[in-house]
Motif scaffolding. Structure first.
Motif, short mmCIF file in Angstrom:
data_model
loop_
_atom_site.label_atom_id
_atom_site.label_comp_id
_atom_site.label_asym_id
_atom_site.label_seq_id
_atom_site.Cartn_x
_atom_site.Cartn_y
_atom_site.Cartn_z
N LEU A 101 0.85 -1.18 0.00
CA LEU A 101 0.00 0.00 0.00
C LEU A 101 0.90 1.24 0.00
N ILE A 102 0.63 2.17 -0.91
CA ILE A 102 1.46 3.38 -1.02
C ILE A 102 0.58 4.61 -0.86
N ILE A 103 0.91 5.43 0.12
CA ILE A 103 0.11 6.62 0.40
C ILE A 103 1.06 7.81 0.48
N SER A 104 1.15 8.52 -0.62
CA SER A 104 2.10 9.63 -0.67
C SER A 104 1.69 10.61 -1.76
N PRO A 105 1.89 11.90 -1.53
CA PRO A 105 1.73 12.86 -2.63
C PRO A 105 2.83 12.63 -3.65
N SER A 106 2.68 13.20 -4.83
CA SER A 106 3.67 13.04 -5.89
C SER A 106 5.02 13.60 -5.44
N SER A 107 6.08 12.81 -5.66
CA SER A 107 7.44 13.24 -5.35
C SER A 107 8.39 12.43 -6.21
N LEU A 108 9.67 12.80 -6.19
CA LEU A 108 10.66 12.07 -6.98
C LEU A 108 10.83 10.63 -6.49
N HIS A 109 10.48 10.38 -5.22
CA HIS A 109 10.65 9.03 -4.67
C HIS A 109 9.59 8.05 -5.17
N VAL A 110 8.42 8.53 -5.51
CA VAL A 110 7.29 7.64 -5.81
C VAL A 110 7.53 6.81 -7.07
N PRO A 111 7.92 7.40 -8.21
CA PRO A 111 8.18 6.56 -9.39
C PRO A 111 9.29 5.53 -9.14
N VAL A 112 10.33 5.92 -8.41
CA VAL A 112 11.41 4.98 -8.08
C VAL A 112 10.83 3.81 -7.29
N LEU A 113 9.99 4.12 -6.31
CA LEU A 113 9.37 3.09 -5.48
C LEU A 113 8.49 2.18 -6.32
N TYR A 114 7.65 2.74 -7.17
CA TYR A 114 6.79 1.94 -8.04
C TYR A 114 7.62 0.94 -8.86
N PHE A 115 8.61 1.45 -9.58
CA PHE A 115 9.39 0.59 -10.48
C PHE A 115 10.20 -0.44 -9.71
N THR A 132 -9.38 9.04 4.30
CA THR A 132 -9.71 9.03 5.72
C THR A 132 -9.37 7.67 6.33
N HIS A 133 -9.45 7.59 7.65
CA HIS A 133 -9.19 6.31 8.34
C HIS A 133 -10.14 5.23 7.82
N SER A 134 -11.41 5.58 7.65
CA SER A 134 -12.39 4.61 7.16
C SER A 134 -12.05 4.15 5.75
N GLU A 135 -11.64 5.08 4.90
CA GLU A 135 -11.31 4.73 3.51
C GLU A 135 -10.07 3.85 3.45
N SER A 153 3.42 12.58 7.16
CA SER A 153 2.10 13.20 7.30
C SER A 153 0.96 12.31 6.84
N THR A 154 1.25 11.24 6.10
CA THR A 154 0.16 10.39 5.58
C THR A 154 0.11 9.01 6.26
N SER A 155 0.98 8.79 7.23
CA SER A 155 1.07 7.45 7.84
C SER A 155 0.15 7.26 9.03
N THR A 156 -0.52 8.33 9.44
CA THR A 156 -1.28 8.32 10.70
C THR A 156 -2.33 7.23 10.77
N HIS A 157 -3.08 7.05 9.68
CA HIS A 157 -4.24 6.16 9.73
C HIS A 157 -3.97 4.75 9.21
N ILE A 158 -2.72 4.43 8.96
CA ILE A 158 -2.43 3.09 8.42
C ILE A 158 -2.44 2.07 9.55
N PRO A 159 -3.22 1.00 9.40
CA PRO A 159 -3.24 -0.03 10.45
C PRO A 159 -1.93 -0.82 10.49
N LYS A 162 1.97 -6.61 8.39
CA LYS A 162 2.98 -7.64 8.66
C LYS A 162 4.39 -7.07 8.69
N PHE A 163 4.75 -6.28 7.69
CA PHE A 163 6.10 -5.71 7.61
C PHE A 163 6.13 -4.23 7.99
N GLY A 164 5.02 -3.73 8.53
CA GLY A 164 5.00 -2.36 9.02
C GLY A 164 4.90 -1.31 7.91
N THR A 165 5.25 -0.08 8.26
CA THR A 165 5.17 1.06 7.34
C THR A 165 6.55 1.68 7.20
#
Length: 347
Positions: A101-115, A132-135, A153-159, A162-165
């Motif tokens: 699961l990836i929760i991040s605004p657009s940044s230079l790190h995101v495409p690197v992470l995807y690939f 939101t937490h529900s979503e 700033s986006t990690s708050t609502h992640i349950p 297994k391998f954490g965040t």
């Protein structure tokens, strides 16, 4: 490969429309795209990187418009390999078919992470960072991720997973990106039929749904665009590097695919963390943007807003409109204001 449609010996296929009277379906009359055999193990990462023109390797792959940070293609590819090695070292049990699961605004790190994740056969599931937490709970129930990647700033609502965040704005993650002394990442045999990504619907017709897309889906779409442009002579390596401004978020199917396609072409991506119309116009002027992927409402603004007159947008050559059909009147209004800009409906 010629420009003429293939001849269909089957008399049941209309040579003008491609309609097959036997199957009651339409068949494309365009030349077939030379795609790798479906039986060949191949990730969308390996396929996309193989298409990058050699002349682009020293060029800029991405620019963070907030910080004006540039990332070259050579460093981009090295970061993918470094991150892949680091992830396998840090999470040896992270395996092909696991969901991230990836929760991040657009940044230079995101495409690197995807690939990087796609090269390991890990399924990418990017979600709206404003969820939101529900979503997010619903996303987790749908995709059953074993790991999450987020910002502080986006990690708050992640349950708990297994391998954490993993925080992609942390010093640890930056070191994972730039540990170029790592050995080559382990080869993972990824079948083209394996799921590459789970992209979420907008939820306008009910609860958000997850749509599975395979590596073959992305390979076929990217290959189709690539070889069509090659056939039309639009891939001249002697041209200066084209620059695209990314207005759609990278978690959205439109932004996700356009990211893959733009990298395959060796173009430069200018990323916006948060969209605002005047900010977009400033960036077109600053970076001499060639093309912008947009939605129909943005085409309306470009056609009618007086703000456009404040900025030099003469570098624009192509506007690709996606996400919804573009109305005829809107298209005509845009063409009247920008007679030298091609507007394409991306489907």
């Amino acid at each position: 490969m010629g420009n003429q449609p293939e001849t269909h010996p089957n008399p049941t296929i209309d040579p003008k429309s491609g309609f097959n009277s036997e199957t009651r379906t339409f068949q494309s009359l365009r030349p077939k795209t030379p795609l790798p055999p479906l039986s060949q193990p191949l990730s969308v990462t390996d396929y996309t990187l193989s298409l990058i023109p050699s002349t682009s390797l020293s060029a800029t792959a991405m620019i963070d418009s907030d910080t004006d940070t540039h990332l070259s293609y050579s460093v981009f590819i090295r970061q993918i390999k470094s991150l892949s090695s680091s992830l396998k070292s840090l999470f040896p049990s992270l395996s092909k078919g696991h969901v991230a699961l990836i929760i991040s605004p657009s940044s230079l790190h995101v495409p690197v992470l995807y690939f990087s994740l796609l090269s390991l056969g890990v399924v990418v599931a990017p979600a709206n960072p404003l969820s939101t937490h529900s979503e997010l709970t619903h996303h987790v129930q749908l995709t059953k991720p074993v790991i999450a990647f987020a910002t502080s700033s986006t990690s708050t609502h992640i349950p708990n997973l297994k391998f954490g965040t993993v925080l992609i704005d942390s010093p640890q993650f930056i070191s994972m990106l730039n540990n170029f002394n790592n050995s080559e990442p382990p080869r993972v045999e990824v079948a083209q039929s394996d799921v590459a990504a789970i992209l979420f619907s907008s939820g306008t017709t009910g609860r958000v749904k997850g749509v599975e897309l395979t590596h073959r889906n992305f390979i076929a779409l990217t290959g189709g665009f690539y070889y069509t442009n090659l056939m039309l002579g639009n891939l001249d390596e002697k041209e200066s590097n084209k620059v695209s401004l990314f207005t759609p978020p990278l978690f959205h199917v439109f932004g996700f695919f356009m990211m893959v396609w733009t990298i395959a072409f060796g173009e430069t991506l200018v990323l916006m963390k948060r969209f605002d119309f005047e900010g977009m116009l400033k960036l077109v002027e600053k970076y001499r943007i060639d093309s912008i992927p947009v939605s129909p409402p943005l085409v309306v603004l470009l056609a009618k807003s007086e703000l456009v007159n404040k900025y030099d947008v003469s570098s624009l050559k192509i506007v690709g409109c996606g996400g919804a059909p573009l109305g005829k009147e809107v298209g005509e209004s845009f063409a009247a204001r920008f007679p030298n800009v091609i507007i394409e409906q991306v489907t």
